[in-house]
Design an enzyme around this catalytic site. Structure first.
Site, PDB file in Angstrom:
ATOM      1  N   HIS A 199       2.779 -11.824  -3.508  1.00 23.24           N
ATOM      2  CA  HIS A 199       2.543 -10.605  -4.305  1.00 23.24           C
ATOM      3  C   HIS A 199       2.462 -10.959  -5.793  1.00 23.24           C
ATOM      4  CE1 HIS A 199       3.558  -6.198  -5.255  1.00 23.24           C
ATOM      5  NE2 HIS A 199       3.685  -6.806  -6.418  1.00 23.24           N
ATOM      6  N   HIS A 205      -0.746 -11.066  -8.905  1.00 22.99           N
ATOM      7  CA  HIS A 205      -0.751 -10.501 -10.258  1.00 22.99           C
ATOM      8  C   HIS A 205      -1.432 -11.435 -11.261  1.00 22.99           C
ATOM      9  CE1 HIS A 205       1.469  -6.738 -10.099  1.00 22.99           C
ATOM     10  NE2 HIS A 205       2.474  -7.281  -9.444  1.00 22.99           N
ATOM     11  N   GLY A 223      10.362  -9.250  -8.047  1.00 22.49           N
ATOM     12  CA  GLY A 223       9.452 -10.216  -8.653  1.00 22.49           C
ATOM     13  C   GLY A 223       8.745  -9.597  -9.842  1.00 22.49           C
ATOM     14  N   CYS A 243       5.876  -2.164  -6.200  1.00 25.19           N
ATOM     15  CA  CYS A 243       5.592  -2.971  -7.393  1.00 25.19           C
ATOM     16  C   CYS A 243       6.103  -2.214  -8.607  1.00 25.19           C
ATOM     17  CB  CYS A 243       4.089  -3.203  -7.489  1.00 25.19           C
ATOM     18  SG  CYS A 243       3.593  -4.164  -8.930  1.00 25.19           S
ATOM     19  N   LEU A 244       6.752  -2.922  -9.516  1.00 22.02           N
ATOM     20  CA  LEU A 244       7.261  -2.261 -10.726  1.00 22.02           C
ATOM     21  C   LEU A 244       6.112  -1.673 -11.555  1.00 22.02           C
ATOM     22  CD1 LEU A 244      10.035  -4.813 -11.809  1.00 22.02           C
ATOM     23  CD2 LEU A 244      10.371  -2.531 -10.823  1.00 22.02           C
TER      24      LEU A 244
HETATM   25 NI    NI Z   1       3.982  -6.253  -8.407  1.00 23.64          NI
END
Ligand code: NI
Length: 161
Positions: A129, A133, A43, A87-88
Protein backbone atom coordinates in the site's frame (compact mmCIF):
# COMPACT_ATOMS: atom_id res chain seq x y z
CA UNK A 1 3.49 17.35 9.79
CA UNK A 2 0.11 17.56 8.04
CA UNK A 3 -1.27 14.58 6.16
CA UNK A 4 -2.63 15.45 2.72
CA UNK A 5 -6.00 14.03 1.75
CA UNK A 6 -7.72 12.96 -1.44
CA UNK A 7 -8.00 15.84 -3.87
CA UNK A 8 -4.48 17.12 -3.23
CA UNK A 9 -2.62 16.49 -6.45
CA UNK A 10 0.68 15.73 -4.74
CA UNK A 11 -0.89 12.39 -3.82
CA UNK A 12 -1.01 11.68 -7.56
CA UNK A 13 2.63 12.50 -8.26
CA UNK A 14 5.49 10.07 -8.65
CA UNK A 15 8.07 10.38 -5.88
CA UNK A 16 11.74 10.90 -6.73
CA UNK A 17 14.58 8.78 -5.35
CA UNK A 18 16.18 10.03 -2.15
CA UNK A 19 19.60 11.35 -3.19
CA UNK A 20 21.25 11.42 0.21
CA UNK A 21 20.47 9.66 3.46
CA UNK A 22 21.58 12.16 6.06
CA UNK A 23 20.52 13.54 9.45
CA UNK A 24 17.89 15.69 7.82
CA UNK A 25 16.27 12.67 6.22
CA UNK A 26 16.43 10.75 9.50
CA UNK A 27 14.67 13.68 11.16
CA UNK A 28 11.97 13.59 8.48
CA UNK A 29 11.52 9.84 8.97
CA UNK A 30 11.11 10.38 12.72
CA UNK A 31 8.51 13.07 12.10
CA UNK A 32 6.69 10.77 9.70
CA UNK A 33 6.58 8.08 12.38
CA UNK A 34 5.19 10.63 14.84
CA UNK A 35 2.52 11.66 12.33
CA UNK A 36 1.74 8.00 11.69
CA UNK A 37 1.29 7.29 15.39
CA UNK A 38 -0.73 10.45 15.91
CA UNK A 39 -3.03 9.47 13.04
CA UNK A 40 -3.30 5.91 14.41
CA UNK A 41 -2.26 4.58 11.03
CA UNK A 42 -0.01 1.67 10.10
CA UNK A 43 1.92 3.26 7.25
CA UNK A 44 2.77 6.66 5.83
CA UNK A 45 4.58 7.57 2.63
CA UNK A 46 6.45 10.76 1.66
CA UNK A 47 3.85 12.09 -0.79
CA UNK A 48 1.21 11.91 1.96
CA UNK A 49 3.05 14.67 3.78
CA UNK A 50 3.94 16.56 0.61
CA UNK A 51 7.43 15.11 0.41
CA UNK A 52 7.88 13.78 -3.13
CA UNK A 53 10.67 11.39 -2.17
CA UNK A 54 10.81 7.61 -2.16
CA UNK A 55 10.47 7.01 1.55
CA UNK A 56 7.79 5.41 3.68
CA UNK A 57 7.39 4.31 7.26
CA UNK A 58 5.44 1.33 8.51
CA UNK A 59 4.44 0.29 12.00
CA UNK A 60 2.07 -2.64 12.36
CA UNK A 61 0.94 -4.08 15.65
CA UNK A 62 3.42 -6.50 17.19
CA UNK A 63 6.26 -5.28 14.99
CA UNK A 64 8.89 -2.56 15.28
CA UNK A 65 8.60 0.75 13.37
CA UNK A 66 10.28 0.36 9.99
CA UNK A 67 11.68 2.92 7.58
CA UNK A 68 12.08 2.14 3.87
CA UNK A 69 14.13 4.46 1.66
CA UNK A 70 14.36 4.01 -2.14
CA UNK A 71 12.56 0.66 -1.89
CA UNK A 72 12.23 -1.93 -4.66
CA UNK A 73 9.74 -4.75 -4.51
CA UNK A 74 11.90 -7.59 -5.79
CA UNK A 75 9.32 -10.38 -5.74
CA UNK A 76 5.71 -10.99 -4.84
CA UNK A 77 3.86 -14.23 -4.15
CA UNK A 78 1.57 -15.62 -6.79
CA UNK A 79 -0.97 -16.15 -4.09
CA UNK A 80 -3.27 -13.16 -3.72
CA UNK A 81 -5.33 -12.32 -0.68
CA UNK A 82 -8.15 -9.95 0.11
CA UNK A 83 -7.88 -7.68 3.11
CA UNK A 84 -9.60 -4.53 4.25
CA UNK A 85 -7.57 -1.35 3.80
CA UNK A 86 -7.91 2.26 4.78
CA UNK A 87 -5.59 5.23 4.31
CA UNK A 88 -4.84 8.34 6.33
CA UNK A 89 -5.17 10.27 3.06
CA UNK A 90 -8.62 8.84 2.33
CA UNK A 91 -10.27 9.29 5.73
CA UNK A 92 -13.39 7.36 6.56
CA UNK A 93 -13.11 4.89 3.67
CA UNK A 94 -12.33 1.20 4.09
CA UNK A 95 -12.53 -1.46 1.43
CA UNK A 96 -11.26 -4.93 0.60
CA UNK A 97 -8.27 -4.86 -1.74
CA UNK A 98 -6.68 -7.89 -3.39
CA UNK A 99 -2.87 -8.00 -3.27
CA UNK A 100 -0.05 -10.55 -3.12
CA UNK A 101 0.14 -12.37 0.21
CA UNK A 102 3.92 -12.05 0.55
CA UNK A 103 6.84 -10.15 -0.91
CA UNK A 104 10.55 -9.53 -0.85
CA UNK A 105 11.70 -5.92 -0.68
CA UNK A 106 15.08 -4.24 -0.91
CA UNK A 107 15.58 -0.76 0.55
CA UNK A 108 17.91 1.41 2.60
CA UNK A 109 17.39 2.23 6.24
CA UNK A 110 17.76 5.64 7.91
CA UNK A 111 21.43 4.91 8.64
CA UNK A 112 22.08 4.48 4.93
CA UNK A 113 22.43 0.71 5.07
CA UNK A 114 20.85 -1.45 2.38
CA UNK A 115 18.71 -4.36 3.50
CA UNK A 116 16.48 -7.01 2.01
CA UNK A 117 13.55 -8.52 3.84
CA UNK A 118 10.61 -10.78 3.31
CA UNK A 119 7.18 -9.90 4.58
CA UNK A 120 3.80 -11.54 4.57
CA UNK A 121 0.37 -10.93 5.99
CA UNK A 122 -0.40 -7.47 7.29
CA UNK A 123 3.19 -6.24 7.02
CA UNK A 124 3.31 -7.18 3.32
CA UNK A 125 -0.07 -5.56 2.83
CA UNK A 126 1.03 -2.26 4.35
CA UNK A 127 4.34 -2.25 2.44
CA UNK A 128 2.51 -2.72 -0.88
CA UNK A 129 0.00 0.00 0.00
CA UNK A 130 2.78 2.44 0.93
CA UNK A 131 4.83 1.56 -2.12
CA UNK A 132 1.82 2.46 -4.26
CA UNK A 133 1.84 5.96 -2.73
CA UNK A 134 5.33 6.51 -4.16
CA UNK A 135 3.81 5.93 -7.61
CA UNK A 136 0.83 8.20 -7.02
CA UNK A 137 -1.51 5.25 -6.61
CA UNK A 138 -4.17 5.09 -3.89
CA UNK A 139 -5.83 1.92 -2.64
CA UNK A 140 -9.17 3.09 -4.01
CA UNK A 141 -7.63 2.88 -7.50
CA UNK A 142 -7.44 -0.88 -7.01
CA UNK A 143 -11.19 -1.22 -6.54
CA UNK A 144 -13.74 -1.64 -9.29
CA UNK A 145 -14.96 1.67 -10.74
CA UNK A 146 -18.42 1.02 -9.37
CA UNK A 147 -17.21 0.31 -5.88
CA UNK A 148 -14.86 3.29 -5.90
CA UNK A 149 -17.57 5.68 -7.02
CA UNK A 150 -19.96 4.39 -4.42
CA UNK A 151 -17.40 4.81 -1.64
CA UNK A 152 -16.37 8.28 -2.78
CA UNK A 153 -19.95 9.41 -3.14
CA UNK A 154 -20.45 8.32 0.43
CA UNK A 155 -17.37 10.29 1.37
CA UNK A 156 -18.83 13.31 -0.42
CA UNK A 157 -15.95 13.92 -2.79
CA UNK A 158 -15.69 13.88 -6.54
CA UNK A 159 -13.92 10.98 -8.13
CA UNK A 160 -10.23 11.54 -8.67
CA UNK A 161 -8.66 10.74 -12.02
NI1 NI B 1 -2.33 5.18 2.36
Amino acid sequence: MDILTLGNELLRGKAEPVAKIDDELKQIADEMLDALHKGKGVGLAGPQVGLMKRIFVVHVEGDEPRIFINPSIIATSEEMVKYEEGCLSVPGVWADVIRPRALRIQAWNERGRPFTMEAEGILARVILHEYDHLEGVLFIDRLSVRKRERLLAKMGKVRQR
